[in-house]
Design a protein around this motif. Structure first.
Motif, PDB file in Angstrom:
ATOM      1  N   VAL A 261      -0.616 -11.271   2.821  1.00 29.66           N
ATOM      2  CA  VAL A 261       0.062 -12.663   2.260  1.00 29.66           C
ATOM      3  C   VAL A 261      -0.098 -13.271   3.591  1.00 29.66           C
ATOM      4  O   VAL A 261       0.052 -13.057   4.779  1.00 29.66           O
ATOM      5  N   SER A 262      -0.885 -14.615   3.253  1.00 29.19           N
ATOM      6  CA  SER A 262      -1.040 -15.512   4.572  1.00 29.19           C
ATOM      7  C   SER A 262       0.095 -16.614   4.408  1.00 29.19           C
ATOM      8  O   SER A 262       0.317 -17.229   3.680  1.00 29.19           O
ATOM      9  N   GLY A 263       0.917 -16.527   5.776  1.00 26.77           N
ATOM     10  CA  GLY A 263       1.878 -17.441   5.953  1.00 26.77           C
ATOM     11  C   GLY A 263       1.399 -18.425   6.821  1.00 26.77           C
ATOM     12  O   GLY A 263       0.102 -18.717   7.196  1.00 26.77           O
ATOM     13  N   PHE A 264       2.303 -19.230   7.712  1.00 29.52           N
ATOM     14  CA  PHE A 264       1.917 -20.106   8.995  1.00 29.52           C
ATOM     15  C   PHE A 264       3.394 -20.242   9.765  1.00 29.52           C
ATOM     16  O   PHE A 264       4.480 -20.079   9.196  1.00 29.52           O
ATOM     17  N   PHE A 265       3.198 -20.299  10.986  1.00 26.37           N
ATOM     18  CA  PHE A 265       4.263 -20.706  11.772  1.00 26.37           C
ATOM     19  C   PHE A 265       4.469 -22.011  11.801  1.00 26.37           C
ATOM     20  O   PHE A 265       3.352 -22.995  11.781  1.00 26.37           O
ATOM     21  N   PRO A 266       5.528 -22.865  11.618  1.00 27.06           N
ATOM     22  CA  PRO A 266       5.896 -24.183  11.571  1.00 27.06           C
ATOM     23  C   PRO A 266       5.440 -24.872  12.706  1.00 27.06           C
ATOM     24  O   PRO A 266       5.354 -24.573  13.776  1.00 27.06           O
ATOM     25  N   ILE A 267       4.773 -26.084  12.569  1.00 25.35           N
ATOM     26  CA  ILE A 267       4.437 -27.217  13.446  1.00 25.35           C
ATOM     27  C   ILE A 267       5.187 -28.477  13.083  1.00 25.35           C
ATOM     28  O   ILE A 267       5.615 -28.540  11.912  1.00 25.35           O
ATOM     29  N   ARG A 268       5.436 -29.372  13.979  1.00 22.95           N
ATOM     30  CA  ARG A 268       6.205 -30.410  13.733  1.00 22.95           C
ATOM     31  C   ARG A 268       7.486 -30.335  12.808  1.00 22.95           C
ATOM     32  O   ARG A 268       8.310 -29.320  13.091  1.00 22.95           O
ATOM     33  N   SER A 269       7.635 -30.745  11.801  1.00 21.15           N
ATOM     34  CA  SER A 269       8.770 -30.967  10.769  1.00 21.15           C
ATOM     35  C   SER A 269       8.479 -29.934   9.671  1.00 21.15           C
ATOM     36  O   SER A 269       9.335 -30.065   8.573  1.00 21.15           O
ATOM     37  N   GLU A 270       7.515 -29.128   9.608  1.00 23.35           N
ATOM     38  CA  GLU A 270       7.226 -28.143   8.603  1.00 23.35           C
ATOM     39  C   GLU A 270       8.361 -27.417   8.288  1.00 23.35           C
ATOM     40  O   GLU A 270       9.311 -26.948   8.983  1.00 23.35           O
TER      41      GLU A 270
ATOM     42  N   ASP B  86       9.609 -35.886   8.371  1.00 18.42           N
ATOM     43  CA  ASP B  86      10.095 -35.904   9.556  1.00 18.42           C
ATOM     44  C   ASP B  86      11.567 -36.453   9.812  1.00 18.42           C
ATOM     45  O   ASP B  86      12.323 -36.176  10.503  1.00 18.42           O
ATOM     46  N   ALA B  87      12.054 -37.387   8.776  1.00 22.87           N
ATOM     47  CA  ALA B  87      13.251 -37.809   8.648  1.00 22.87           C
ATOM     48  C   ALA B  87      14.317 -36.828   8.409  1.00 22.87           C
ATOM     49  O   ALA B  87      15.572 -36.992   8.678  1.00 22.87           O
ATOM     50  N   ILE B  88      14.219 -35.590   7.857  1.00 32.28           N
ATOM     51  CA  ILE B  88      15.005 -34.695   7.574  1.00 32.28           C
ATOM     52  C   ILE B  88      15.512 -34.174   8.813  1.00 32.28           C
ATOM     53  O   ILE B  88      14.860 -33.936   9.575  1.00 32.28           O
ATOM     54  N   GLN B  89      16.961 -34.056   9.011  1.00 33.72           N
ATOM     55  CA  GLN B  89      17.622 -33.508  10.111  1.00 33.72           C
ATOM     56  C   GLN B  89      17.283 -32.160  10.374  1.00 33.72           C
ATOM     57  O   GLN B  89      17.142 -31.370   9.671  1.00 33.72           O
ATOM     58  N   THR B  90      17.101 -31.694  11.415  1.00 34.33           N
ATOM     59  CA  THR B  90      16.587 -30.361  12.192  1.00 34.33           C
ATOM     60  C   THR B  90      17.587 -29.360  11.341  1.00 34.33           C
ATOM     61  O   THR B  90      17.120 -28.526  10.554  1.00 34.33           O
TER      62      THR B  90
END
Length: 192
Positions: free
Chosen positions: A49-58, A19-23
């Protein structure tokens, strides 16, 4: 301290570091990961291929997913069916996206349910042996177990940032090890 409690503590610590990594840095890292994995991951046309859409700081692996699709991969996303189950629904261009649990969006119930050949797995923490800590619900562990019961053995690639690595993940019998992990430093394969 019990393994479950230790995992929860590691999860909190590593997610706080993520979470601390800057956007803007996360965006940069995500694009680097797409470039590095695009060359290192062998994907054949028709492979699911299974991916994912990011949540929070992923990490945002949508650029990587686009590269894999351009190389002929079929894409799918995990969808939370209930407290115990995720399914993988095919992601096709132009399809409507709906809320799919865990704060993310994906294909709706009309989308085909598929069995992935490669899973890009989000995680909280990992170690140098390929052990991982997820988000605590056990969805991926159970989904992988169901795929293996069907005789399927998908490749498992964790997706994380370097700061999520720990010296050792407390391993439990139900935990599934990763084949490799992709971070902003590249794709690391784990040896048996």
């Amino acid at each position: 301290m019990q393994k479950r409690e230790l995992k929860a503590e590691i999860r909190r610590e590593r997610l706080a570091l993520r979470d601390a990594i800057q956007t803007d840095r996360r965006v940069e890292y995500s694009l680097t990961m797409a470039e590095l994995a695009g060359d290192a991951l062998s994907v054949e046309p028709g492979m699911i291929v299974s991916g994912f859409f990011p949540i929070r700081s992923e990490a945002d692996i949508r650029p990587l997913m686009a590269r894999l699709k351009a190389r002929g991969a079929r894409l799918c996303l995990p969808v939370v069916i209930d407290k115990e189950t995720i399914a993988f629904r095919e992601l096709v261009a132009g399809a409507d996206l709906v809320d799919t649990g865990f704060g993310t969006r994906g294909p709706g119930p009309e989308a085909a349910v598929v069995d992935p050949d490669l899973l890009l797995v989000p995680l909280s923490a990992f170690d140098a042996r390929g052990n991982r800590i997820g988000y605590g619900a056990g969805h991926y562990d159970r989904a992988i177990a169901r795929l293996r019961e069907k005789g399927r053995h998908p490749r498992l690639i964790g997706i994380a940032f370097d700061c999520q690595e720990v010296a050792e993940v407390p391993y439990e019998a139900h935990d599934v090890r990763l084949e490799a992990v992709l971070t902003e430093s590249g794709l690391r394969t784990f040896l048996e």
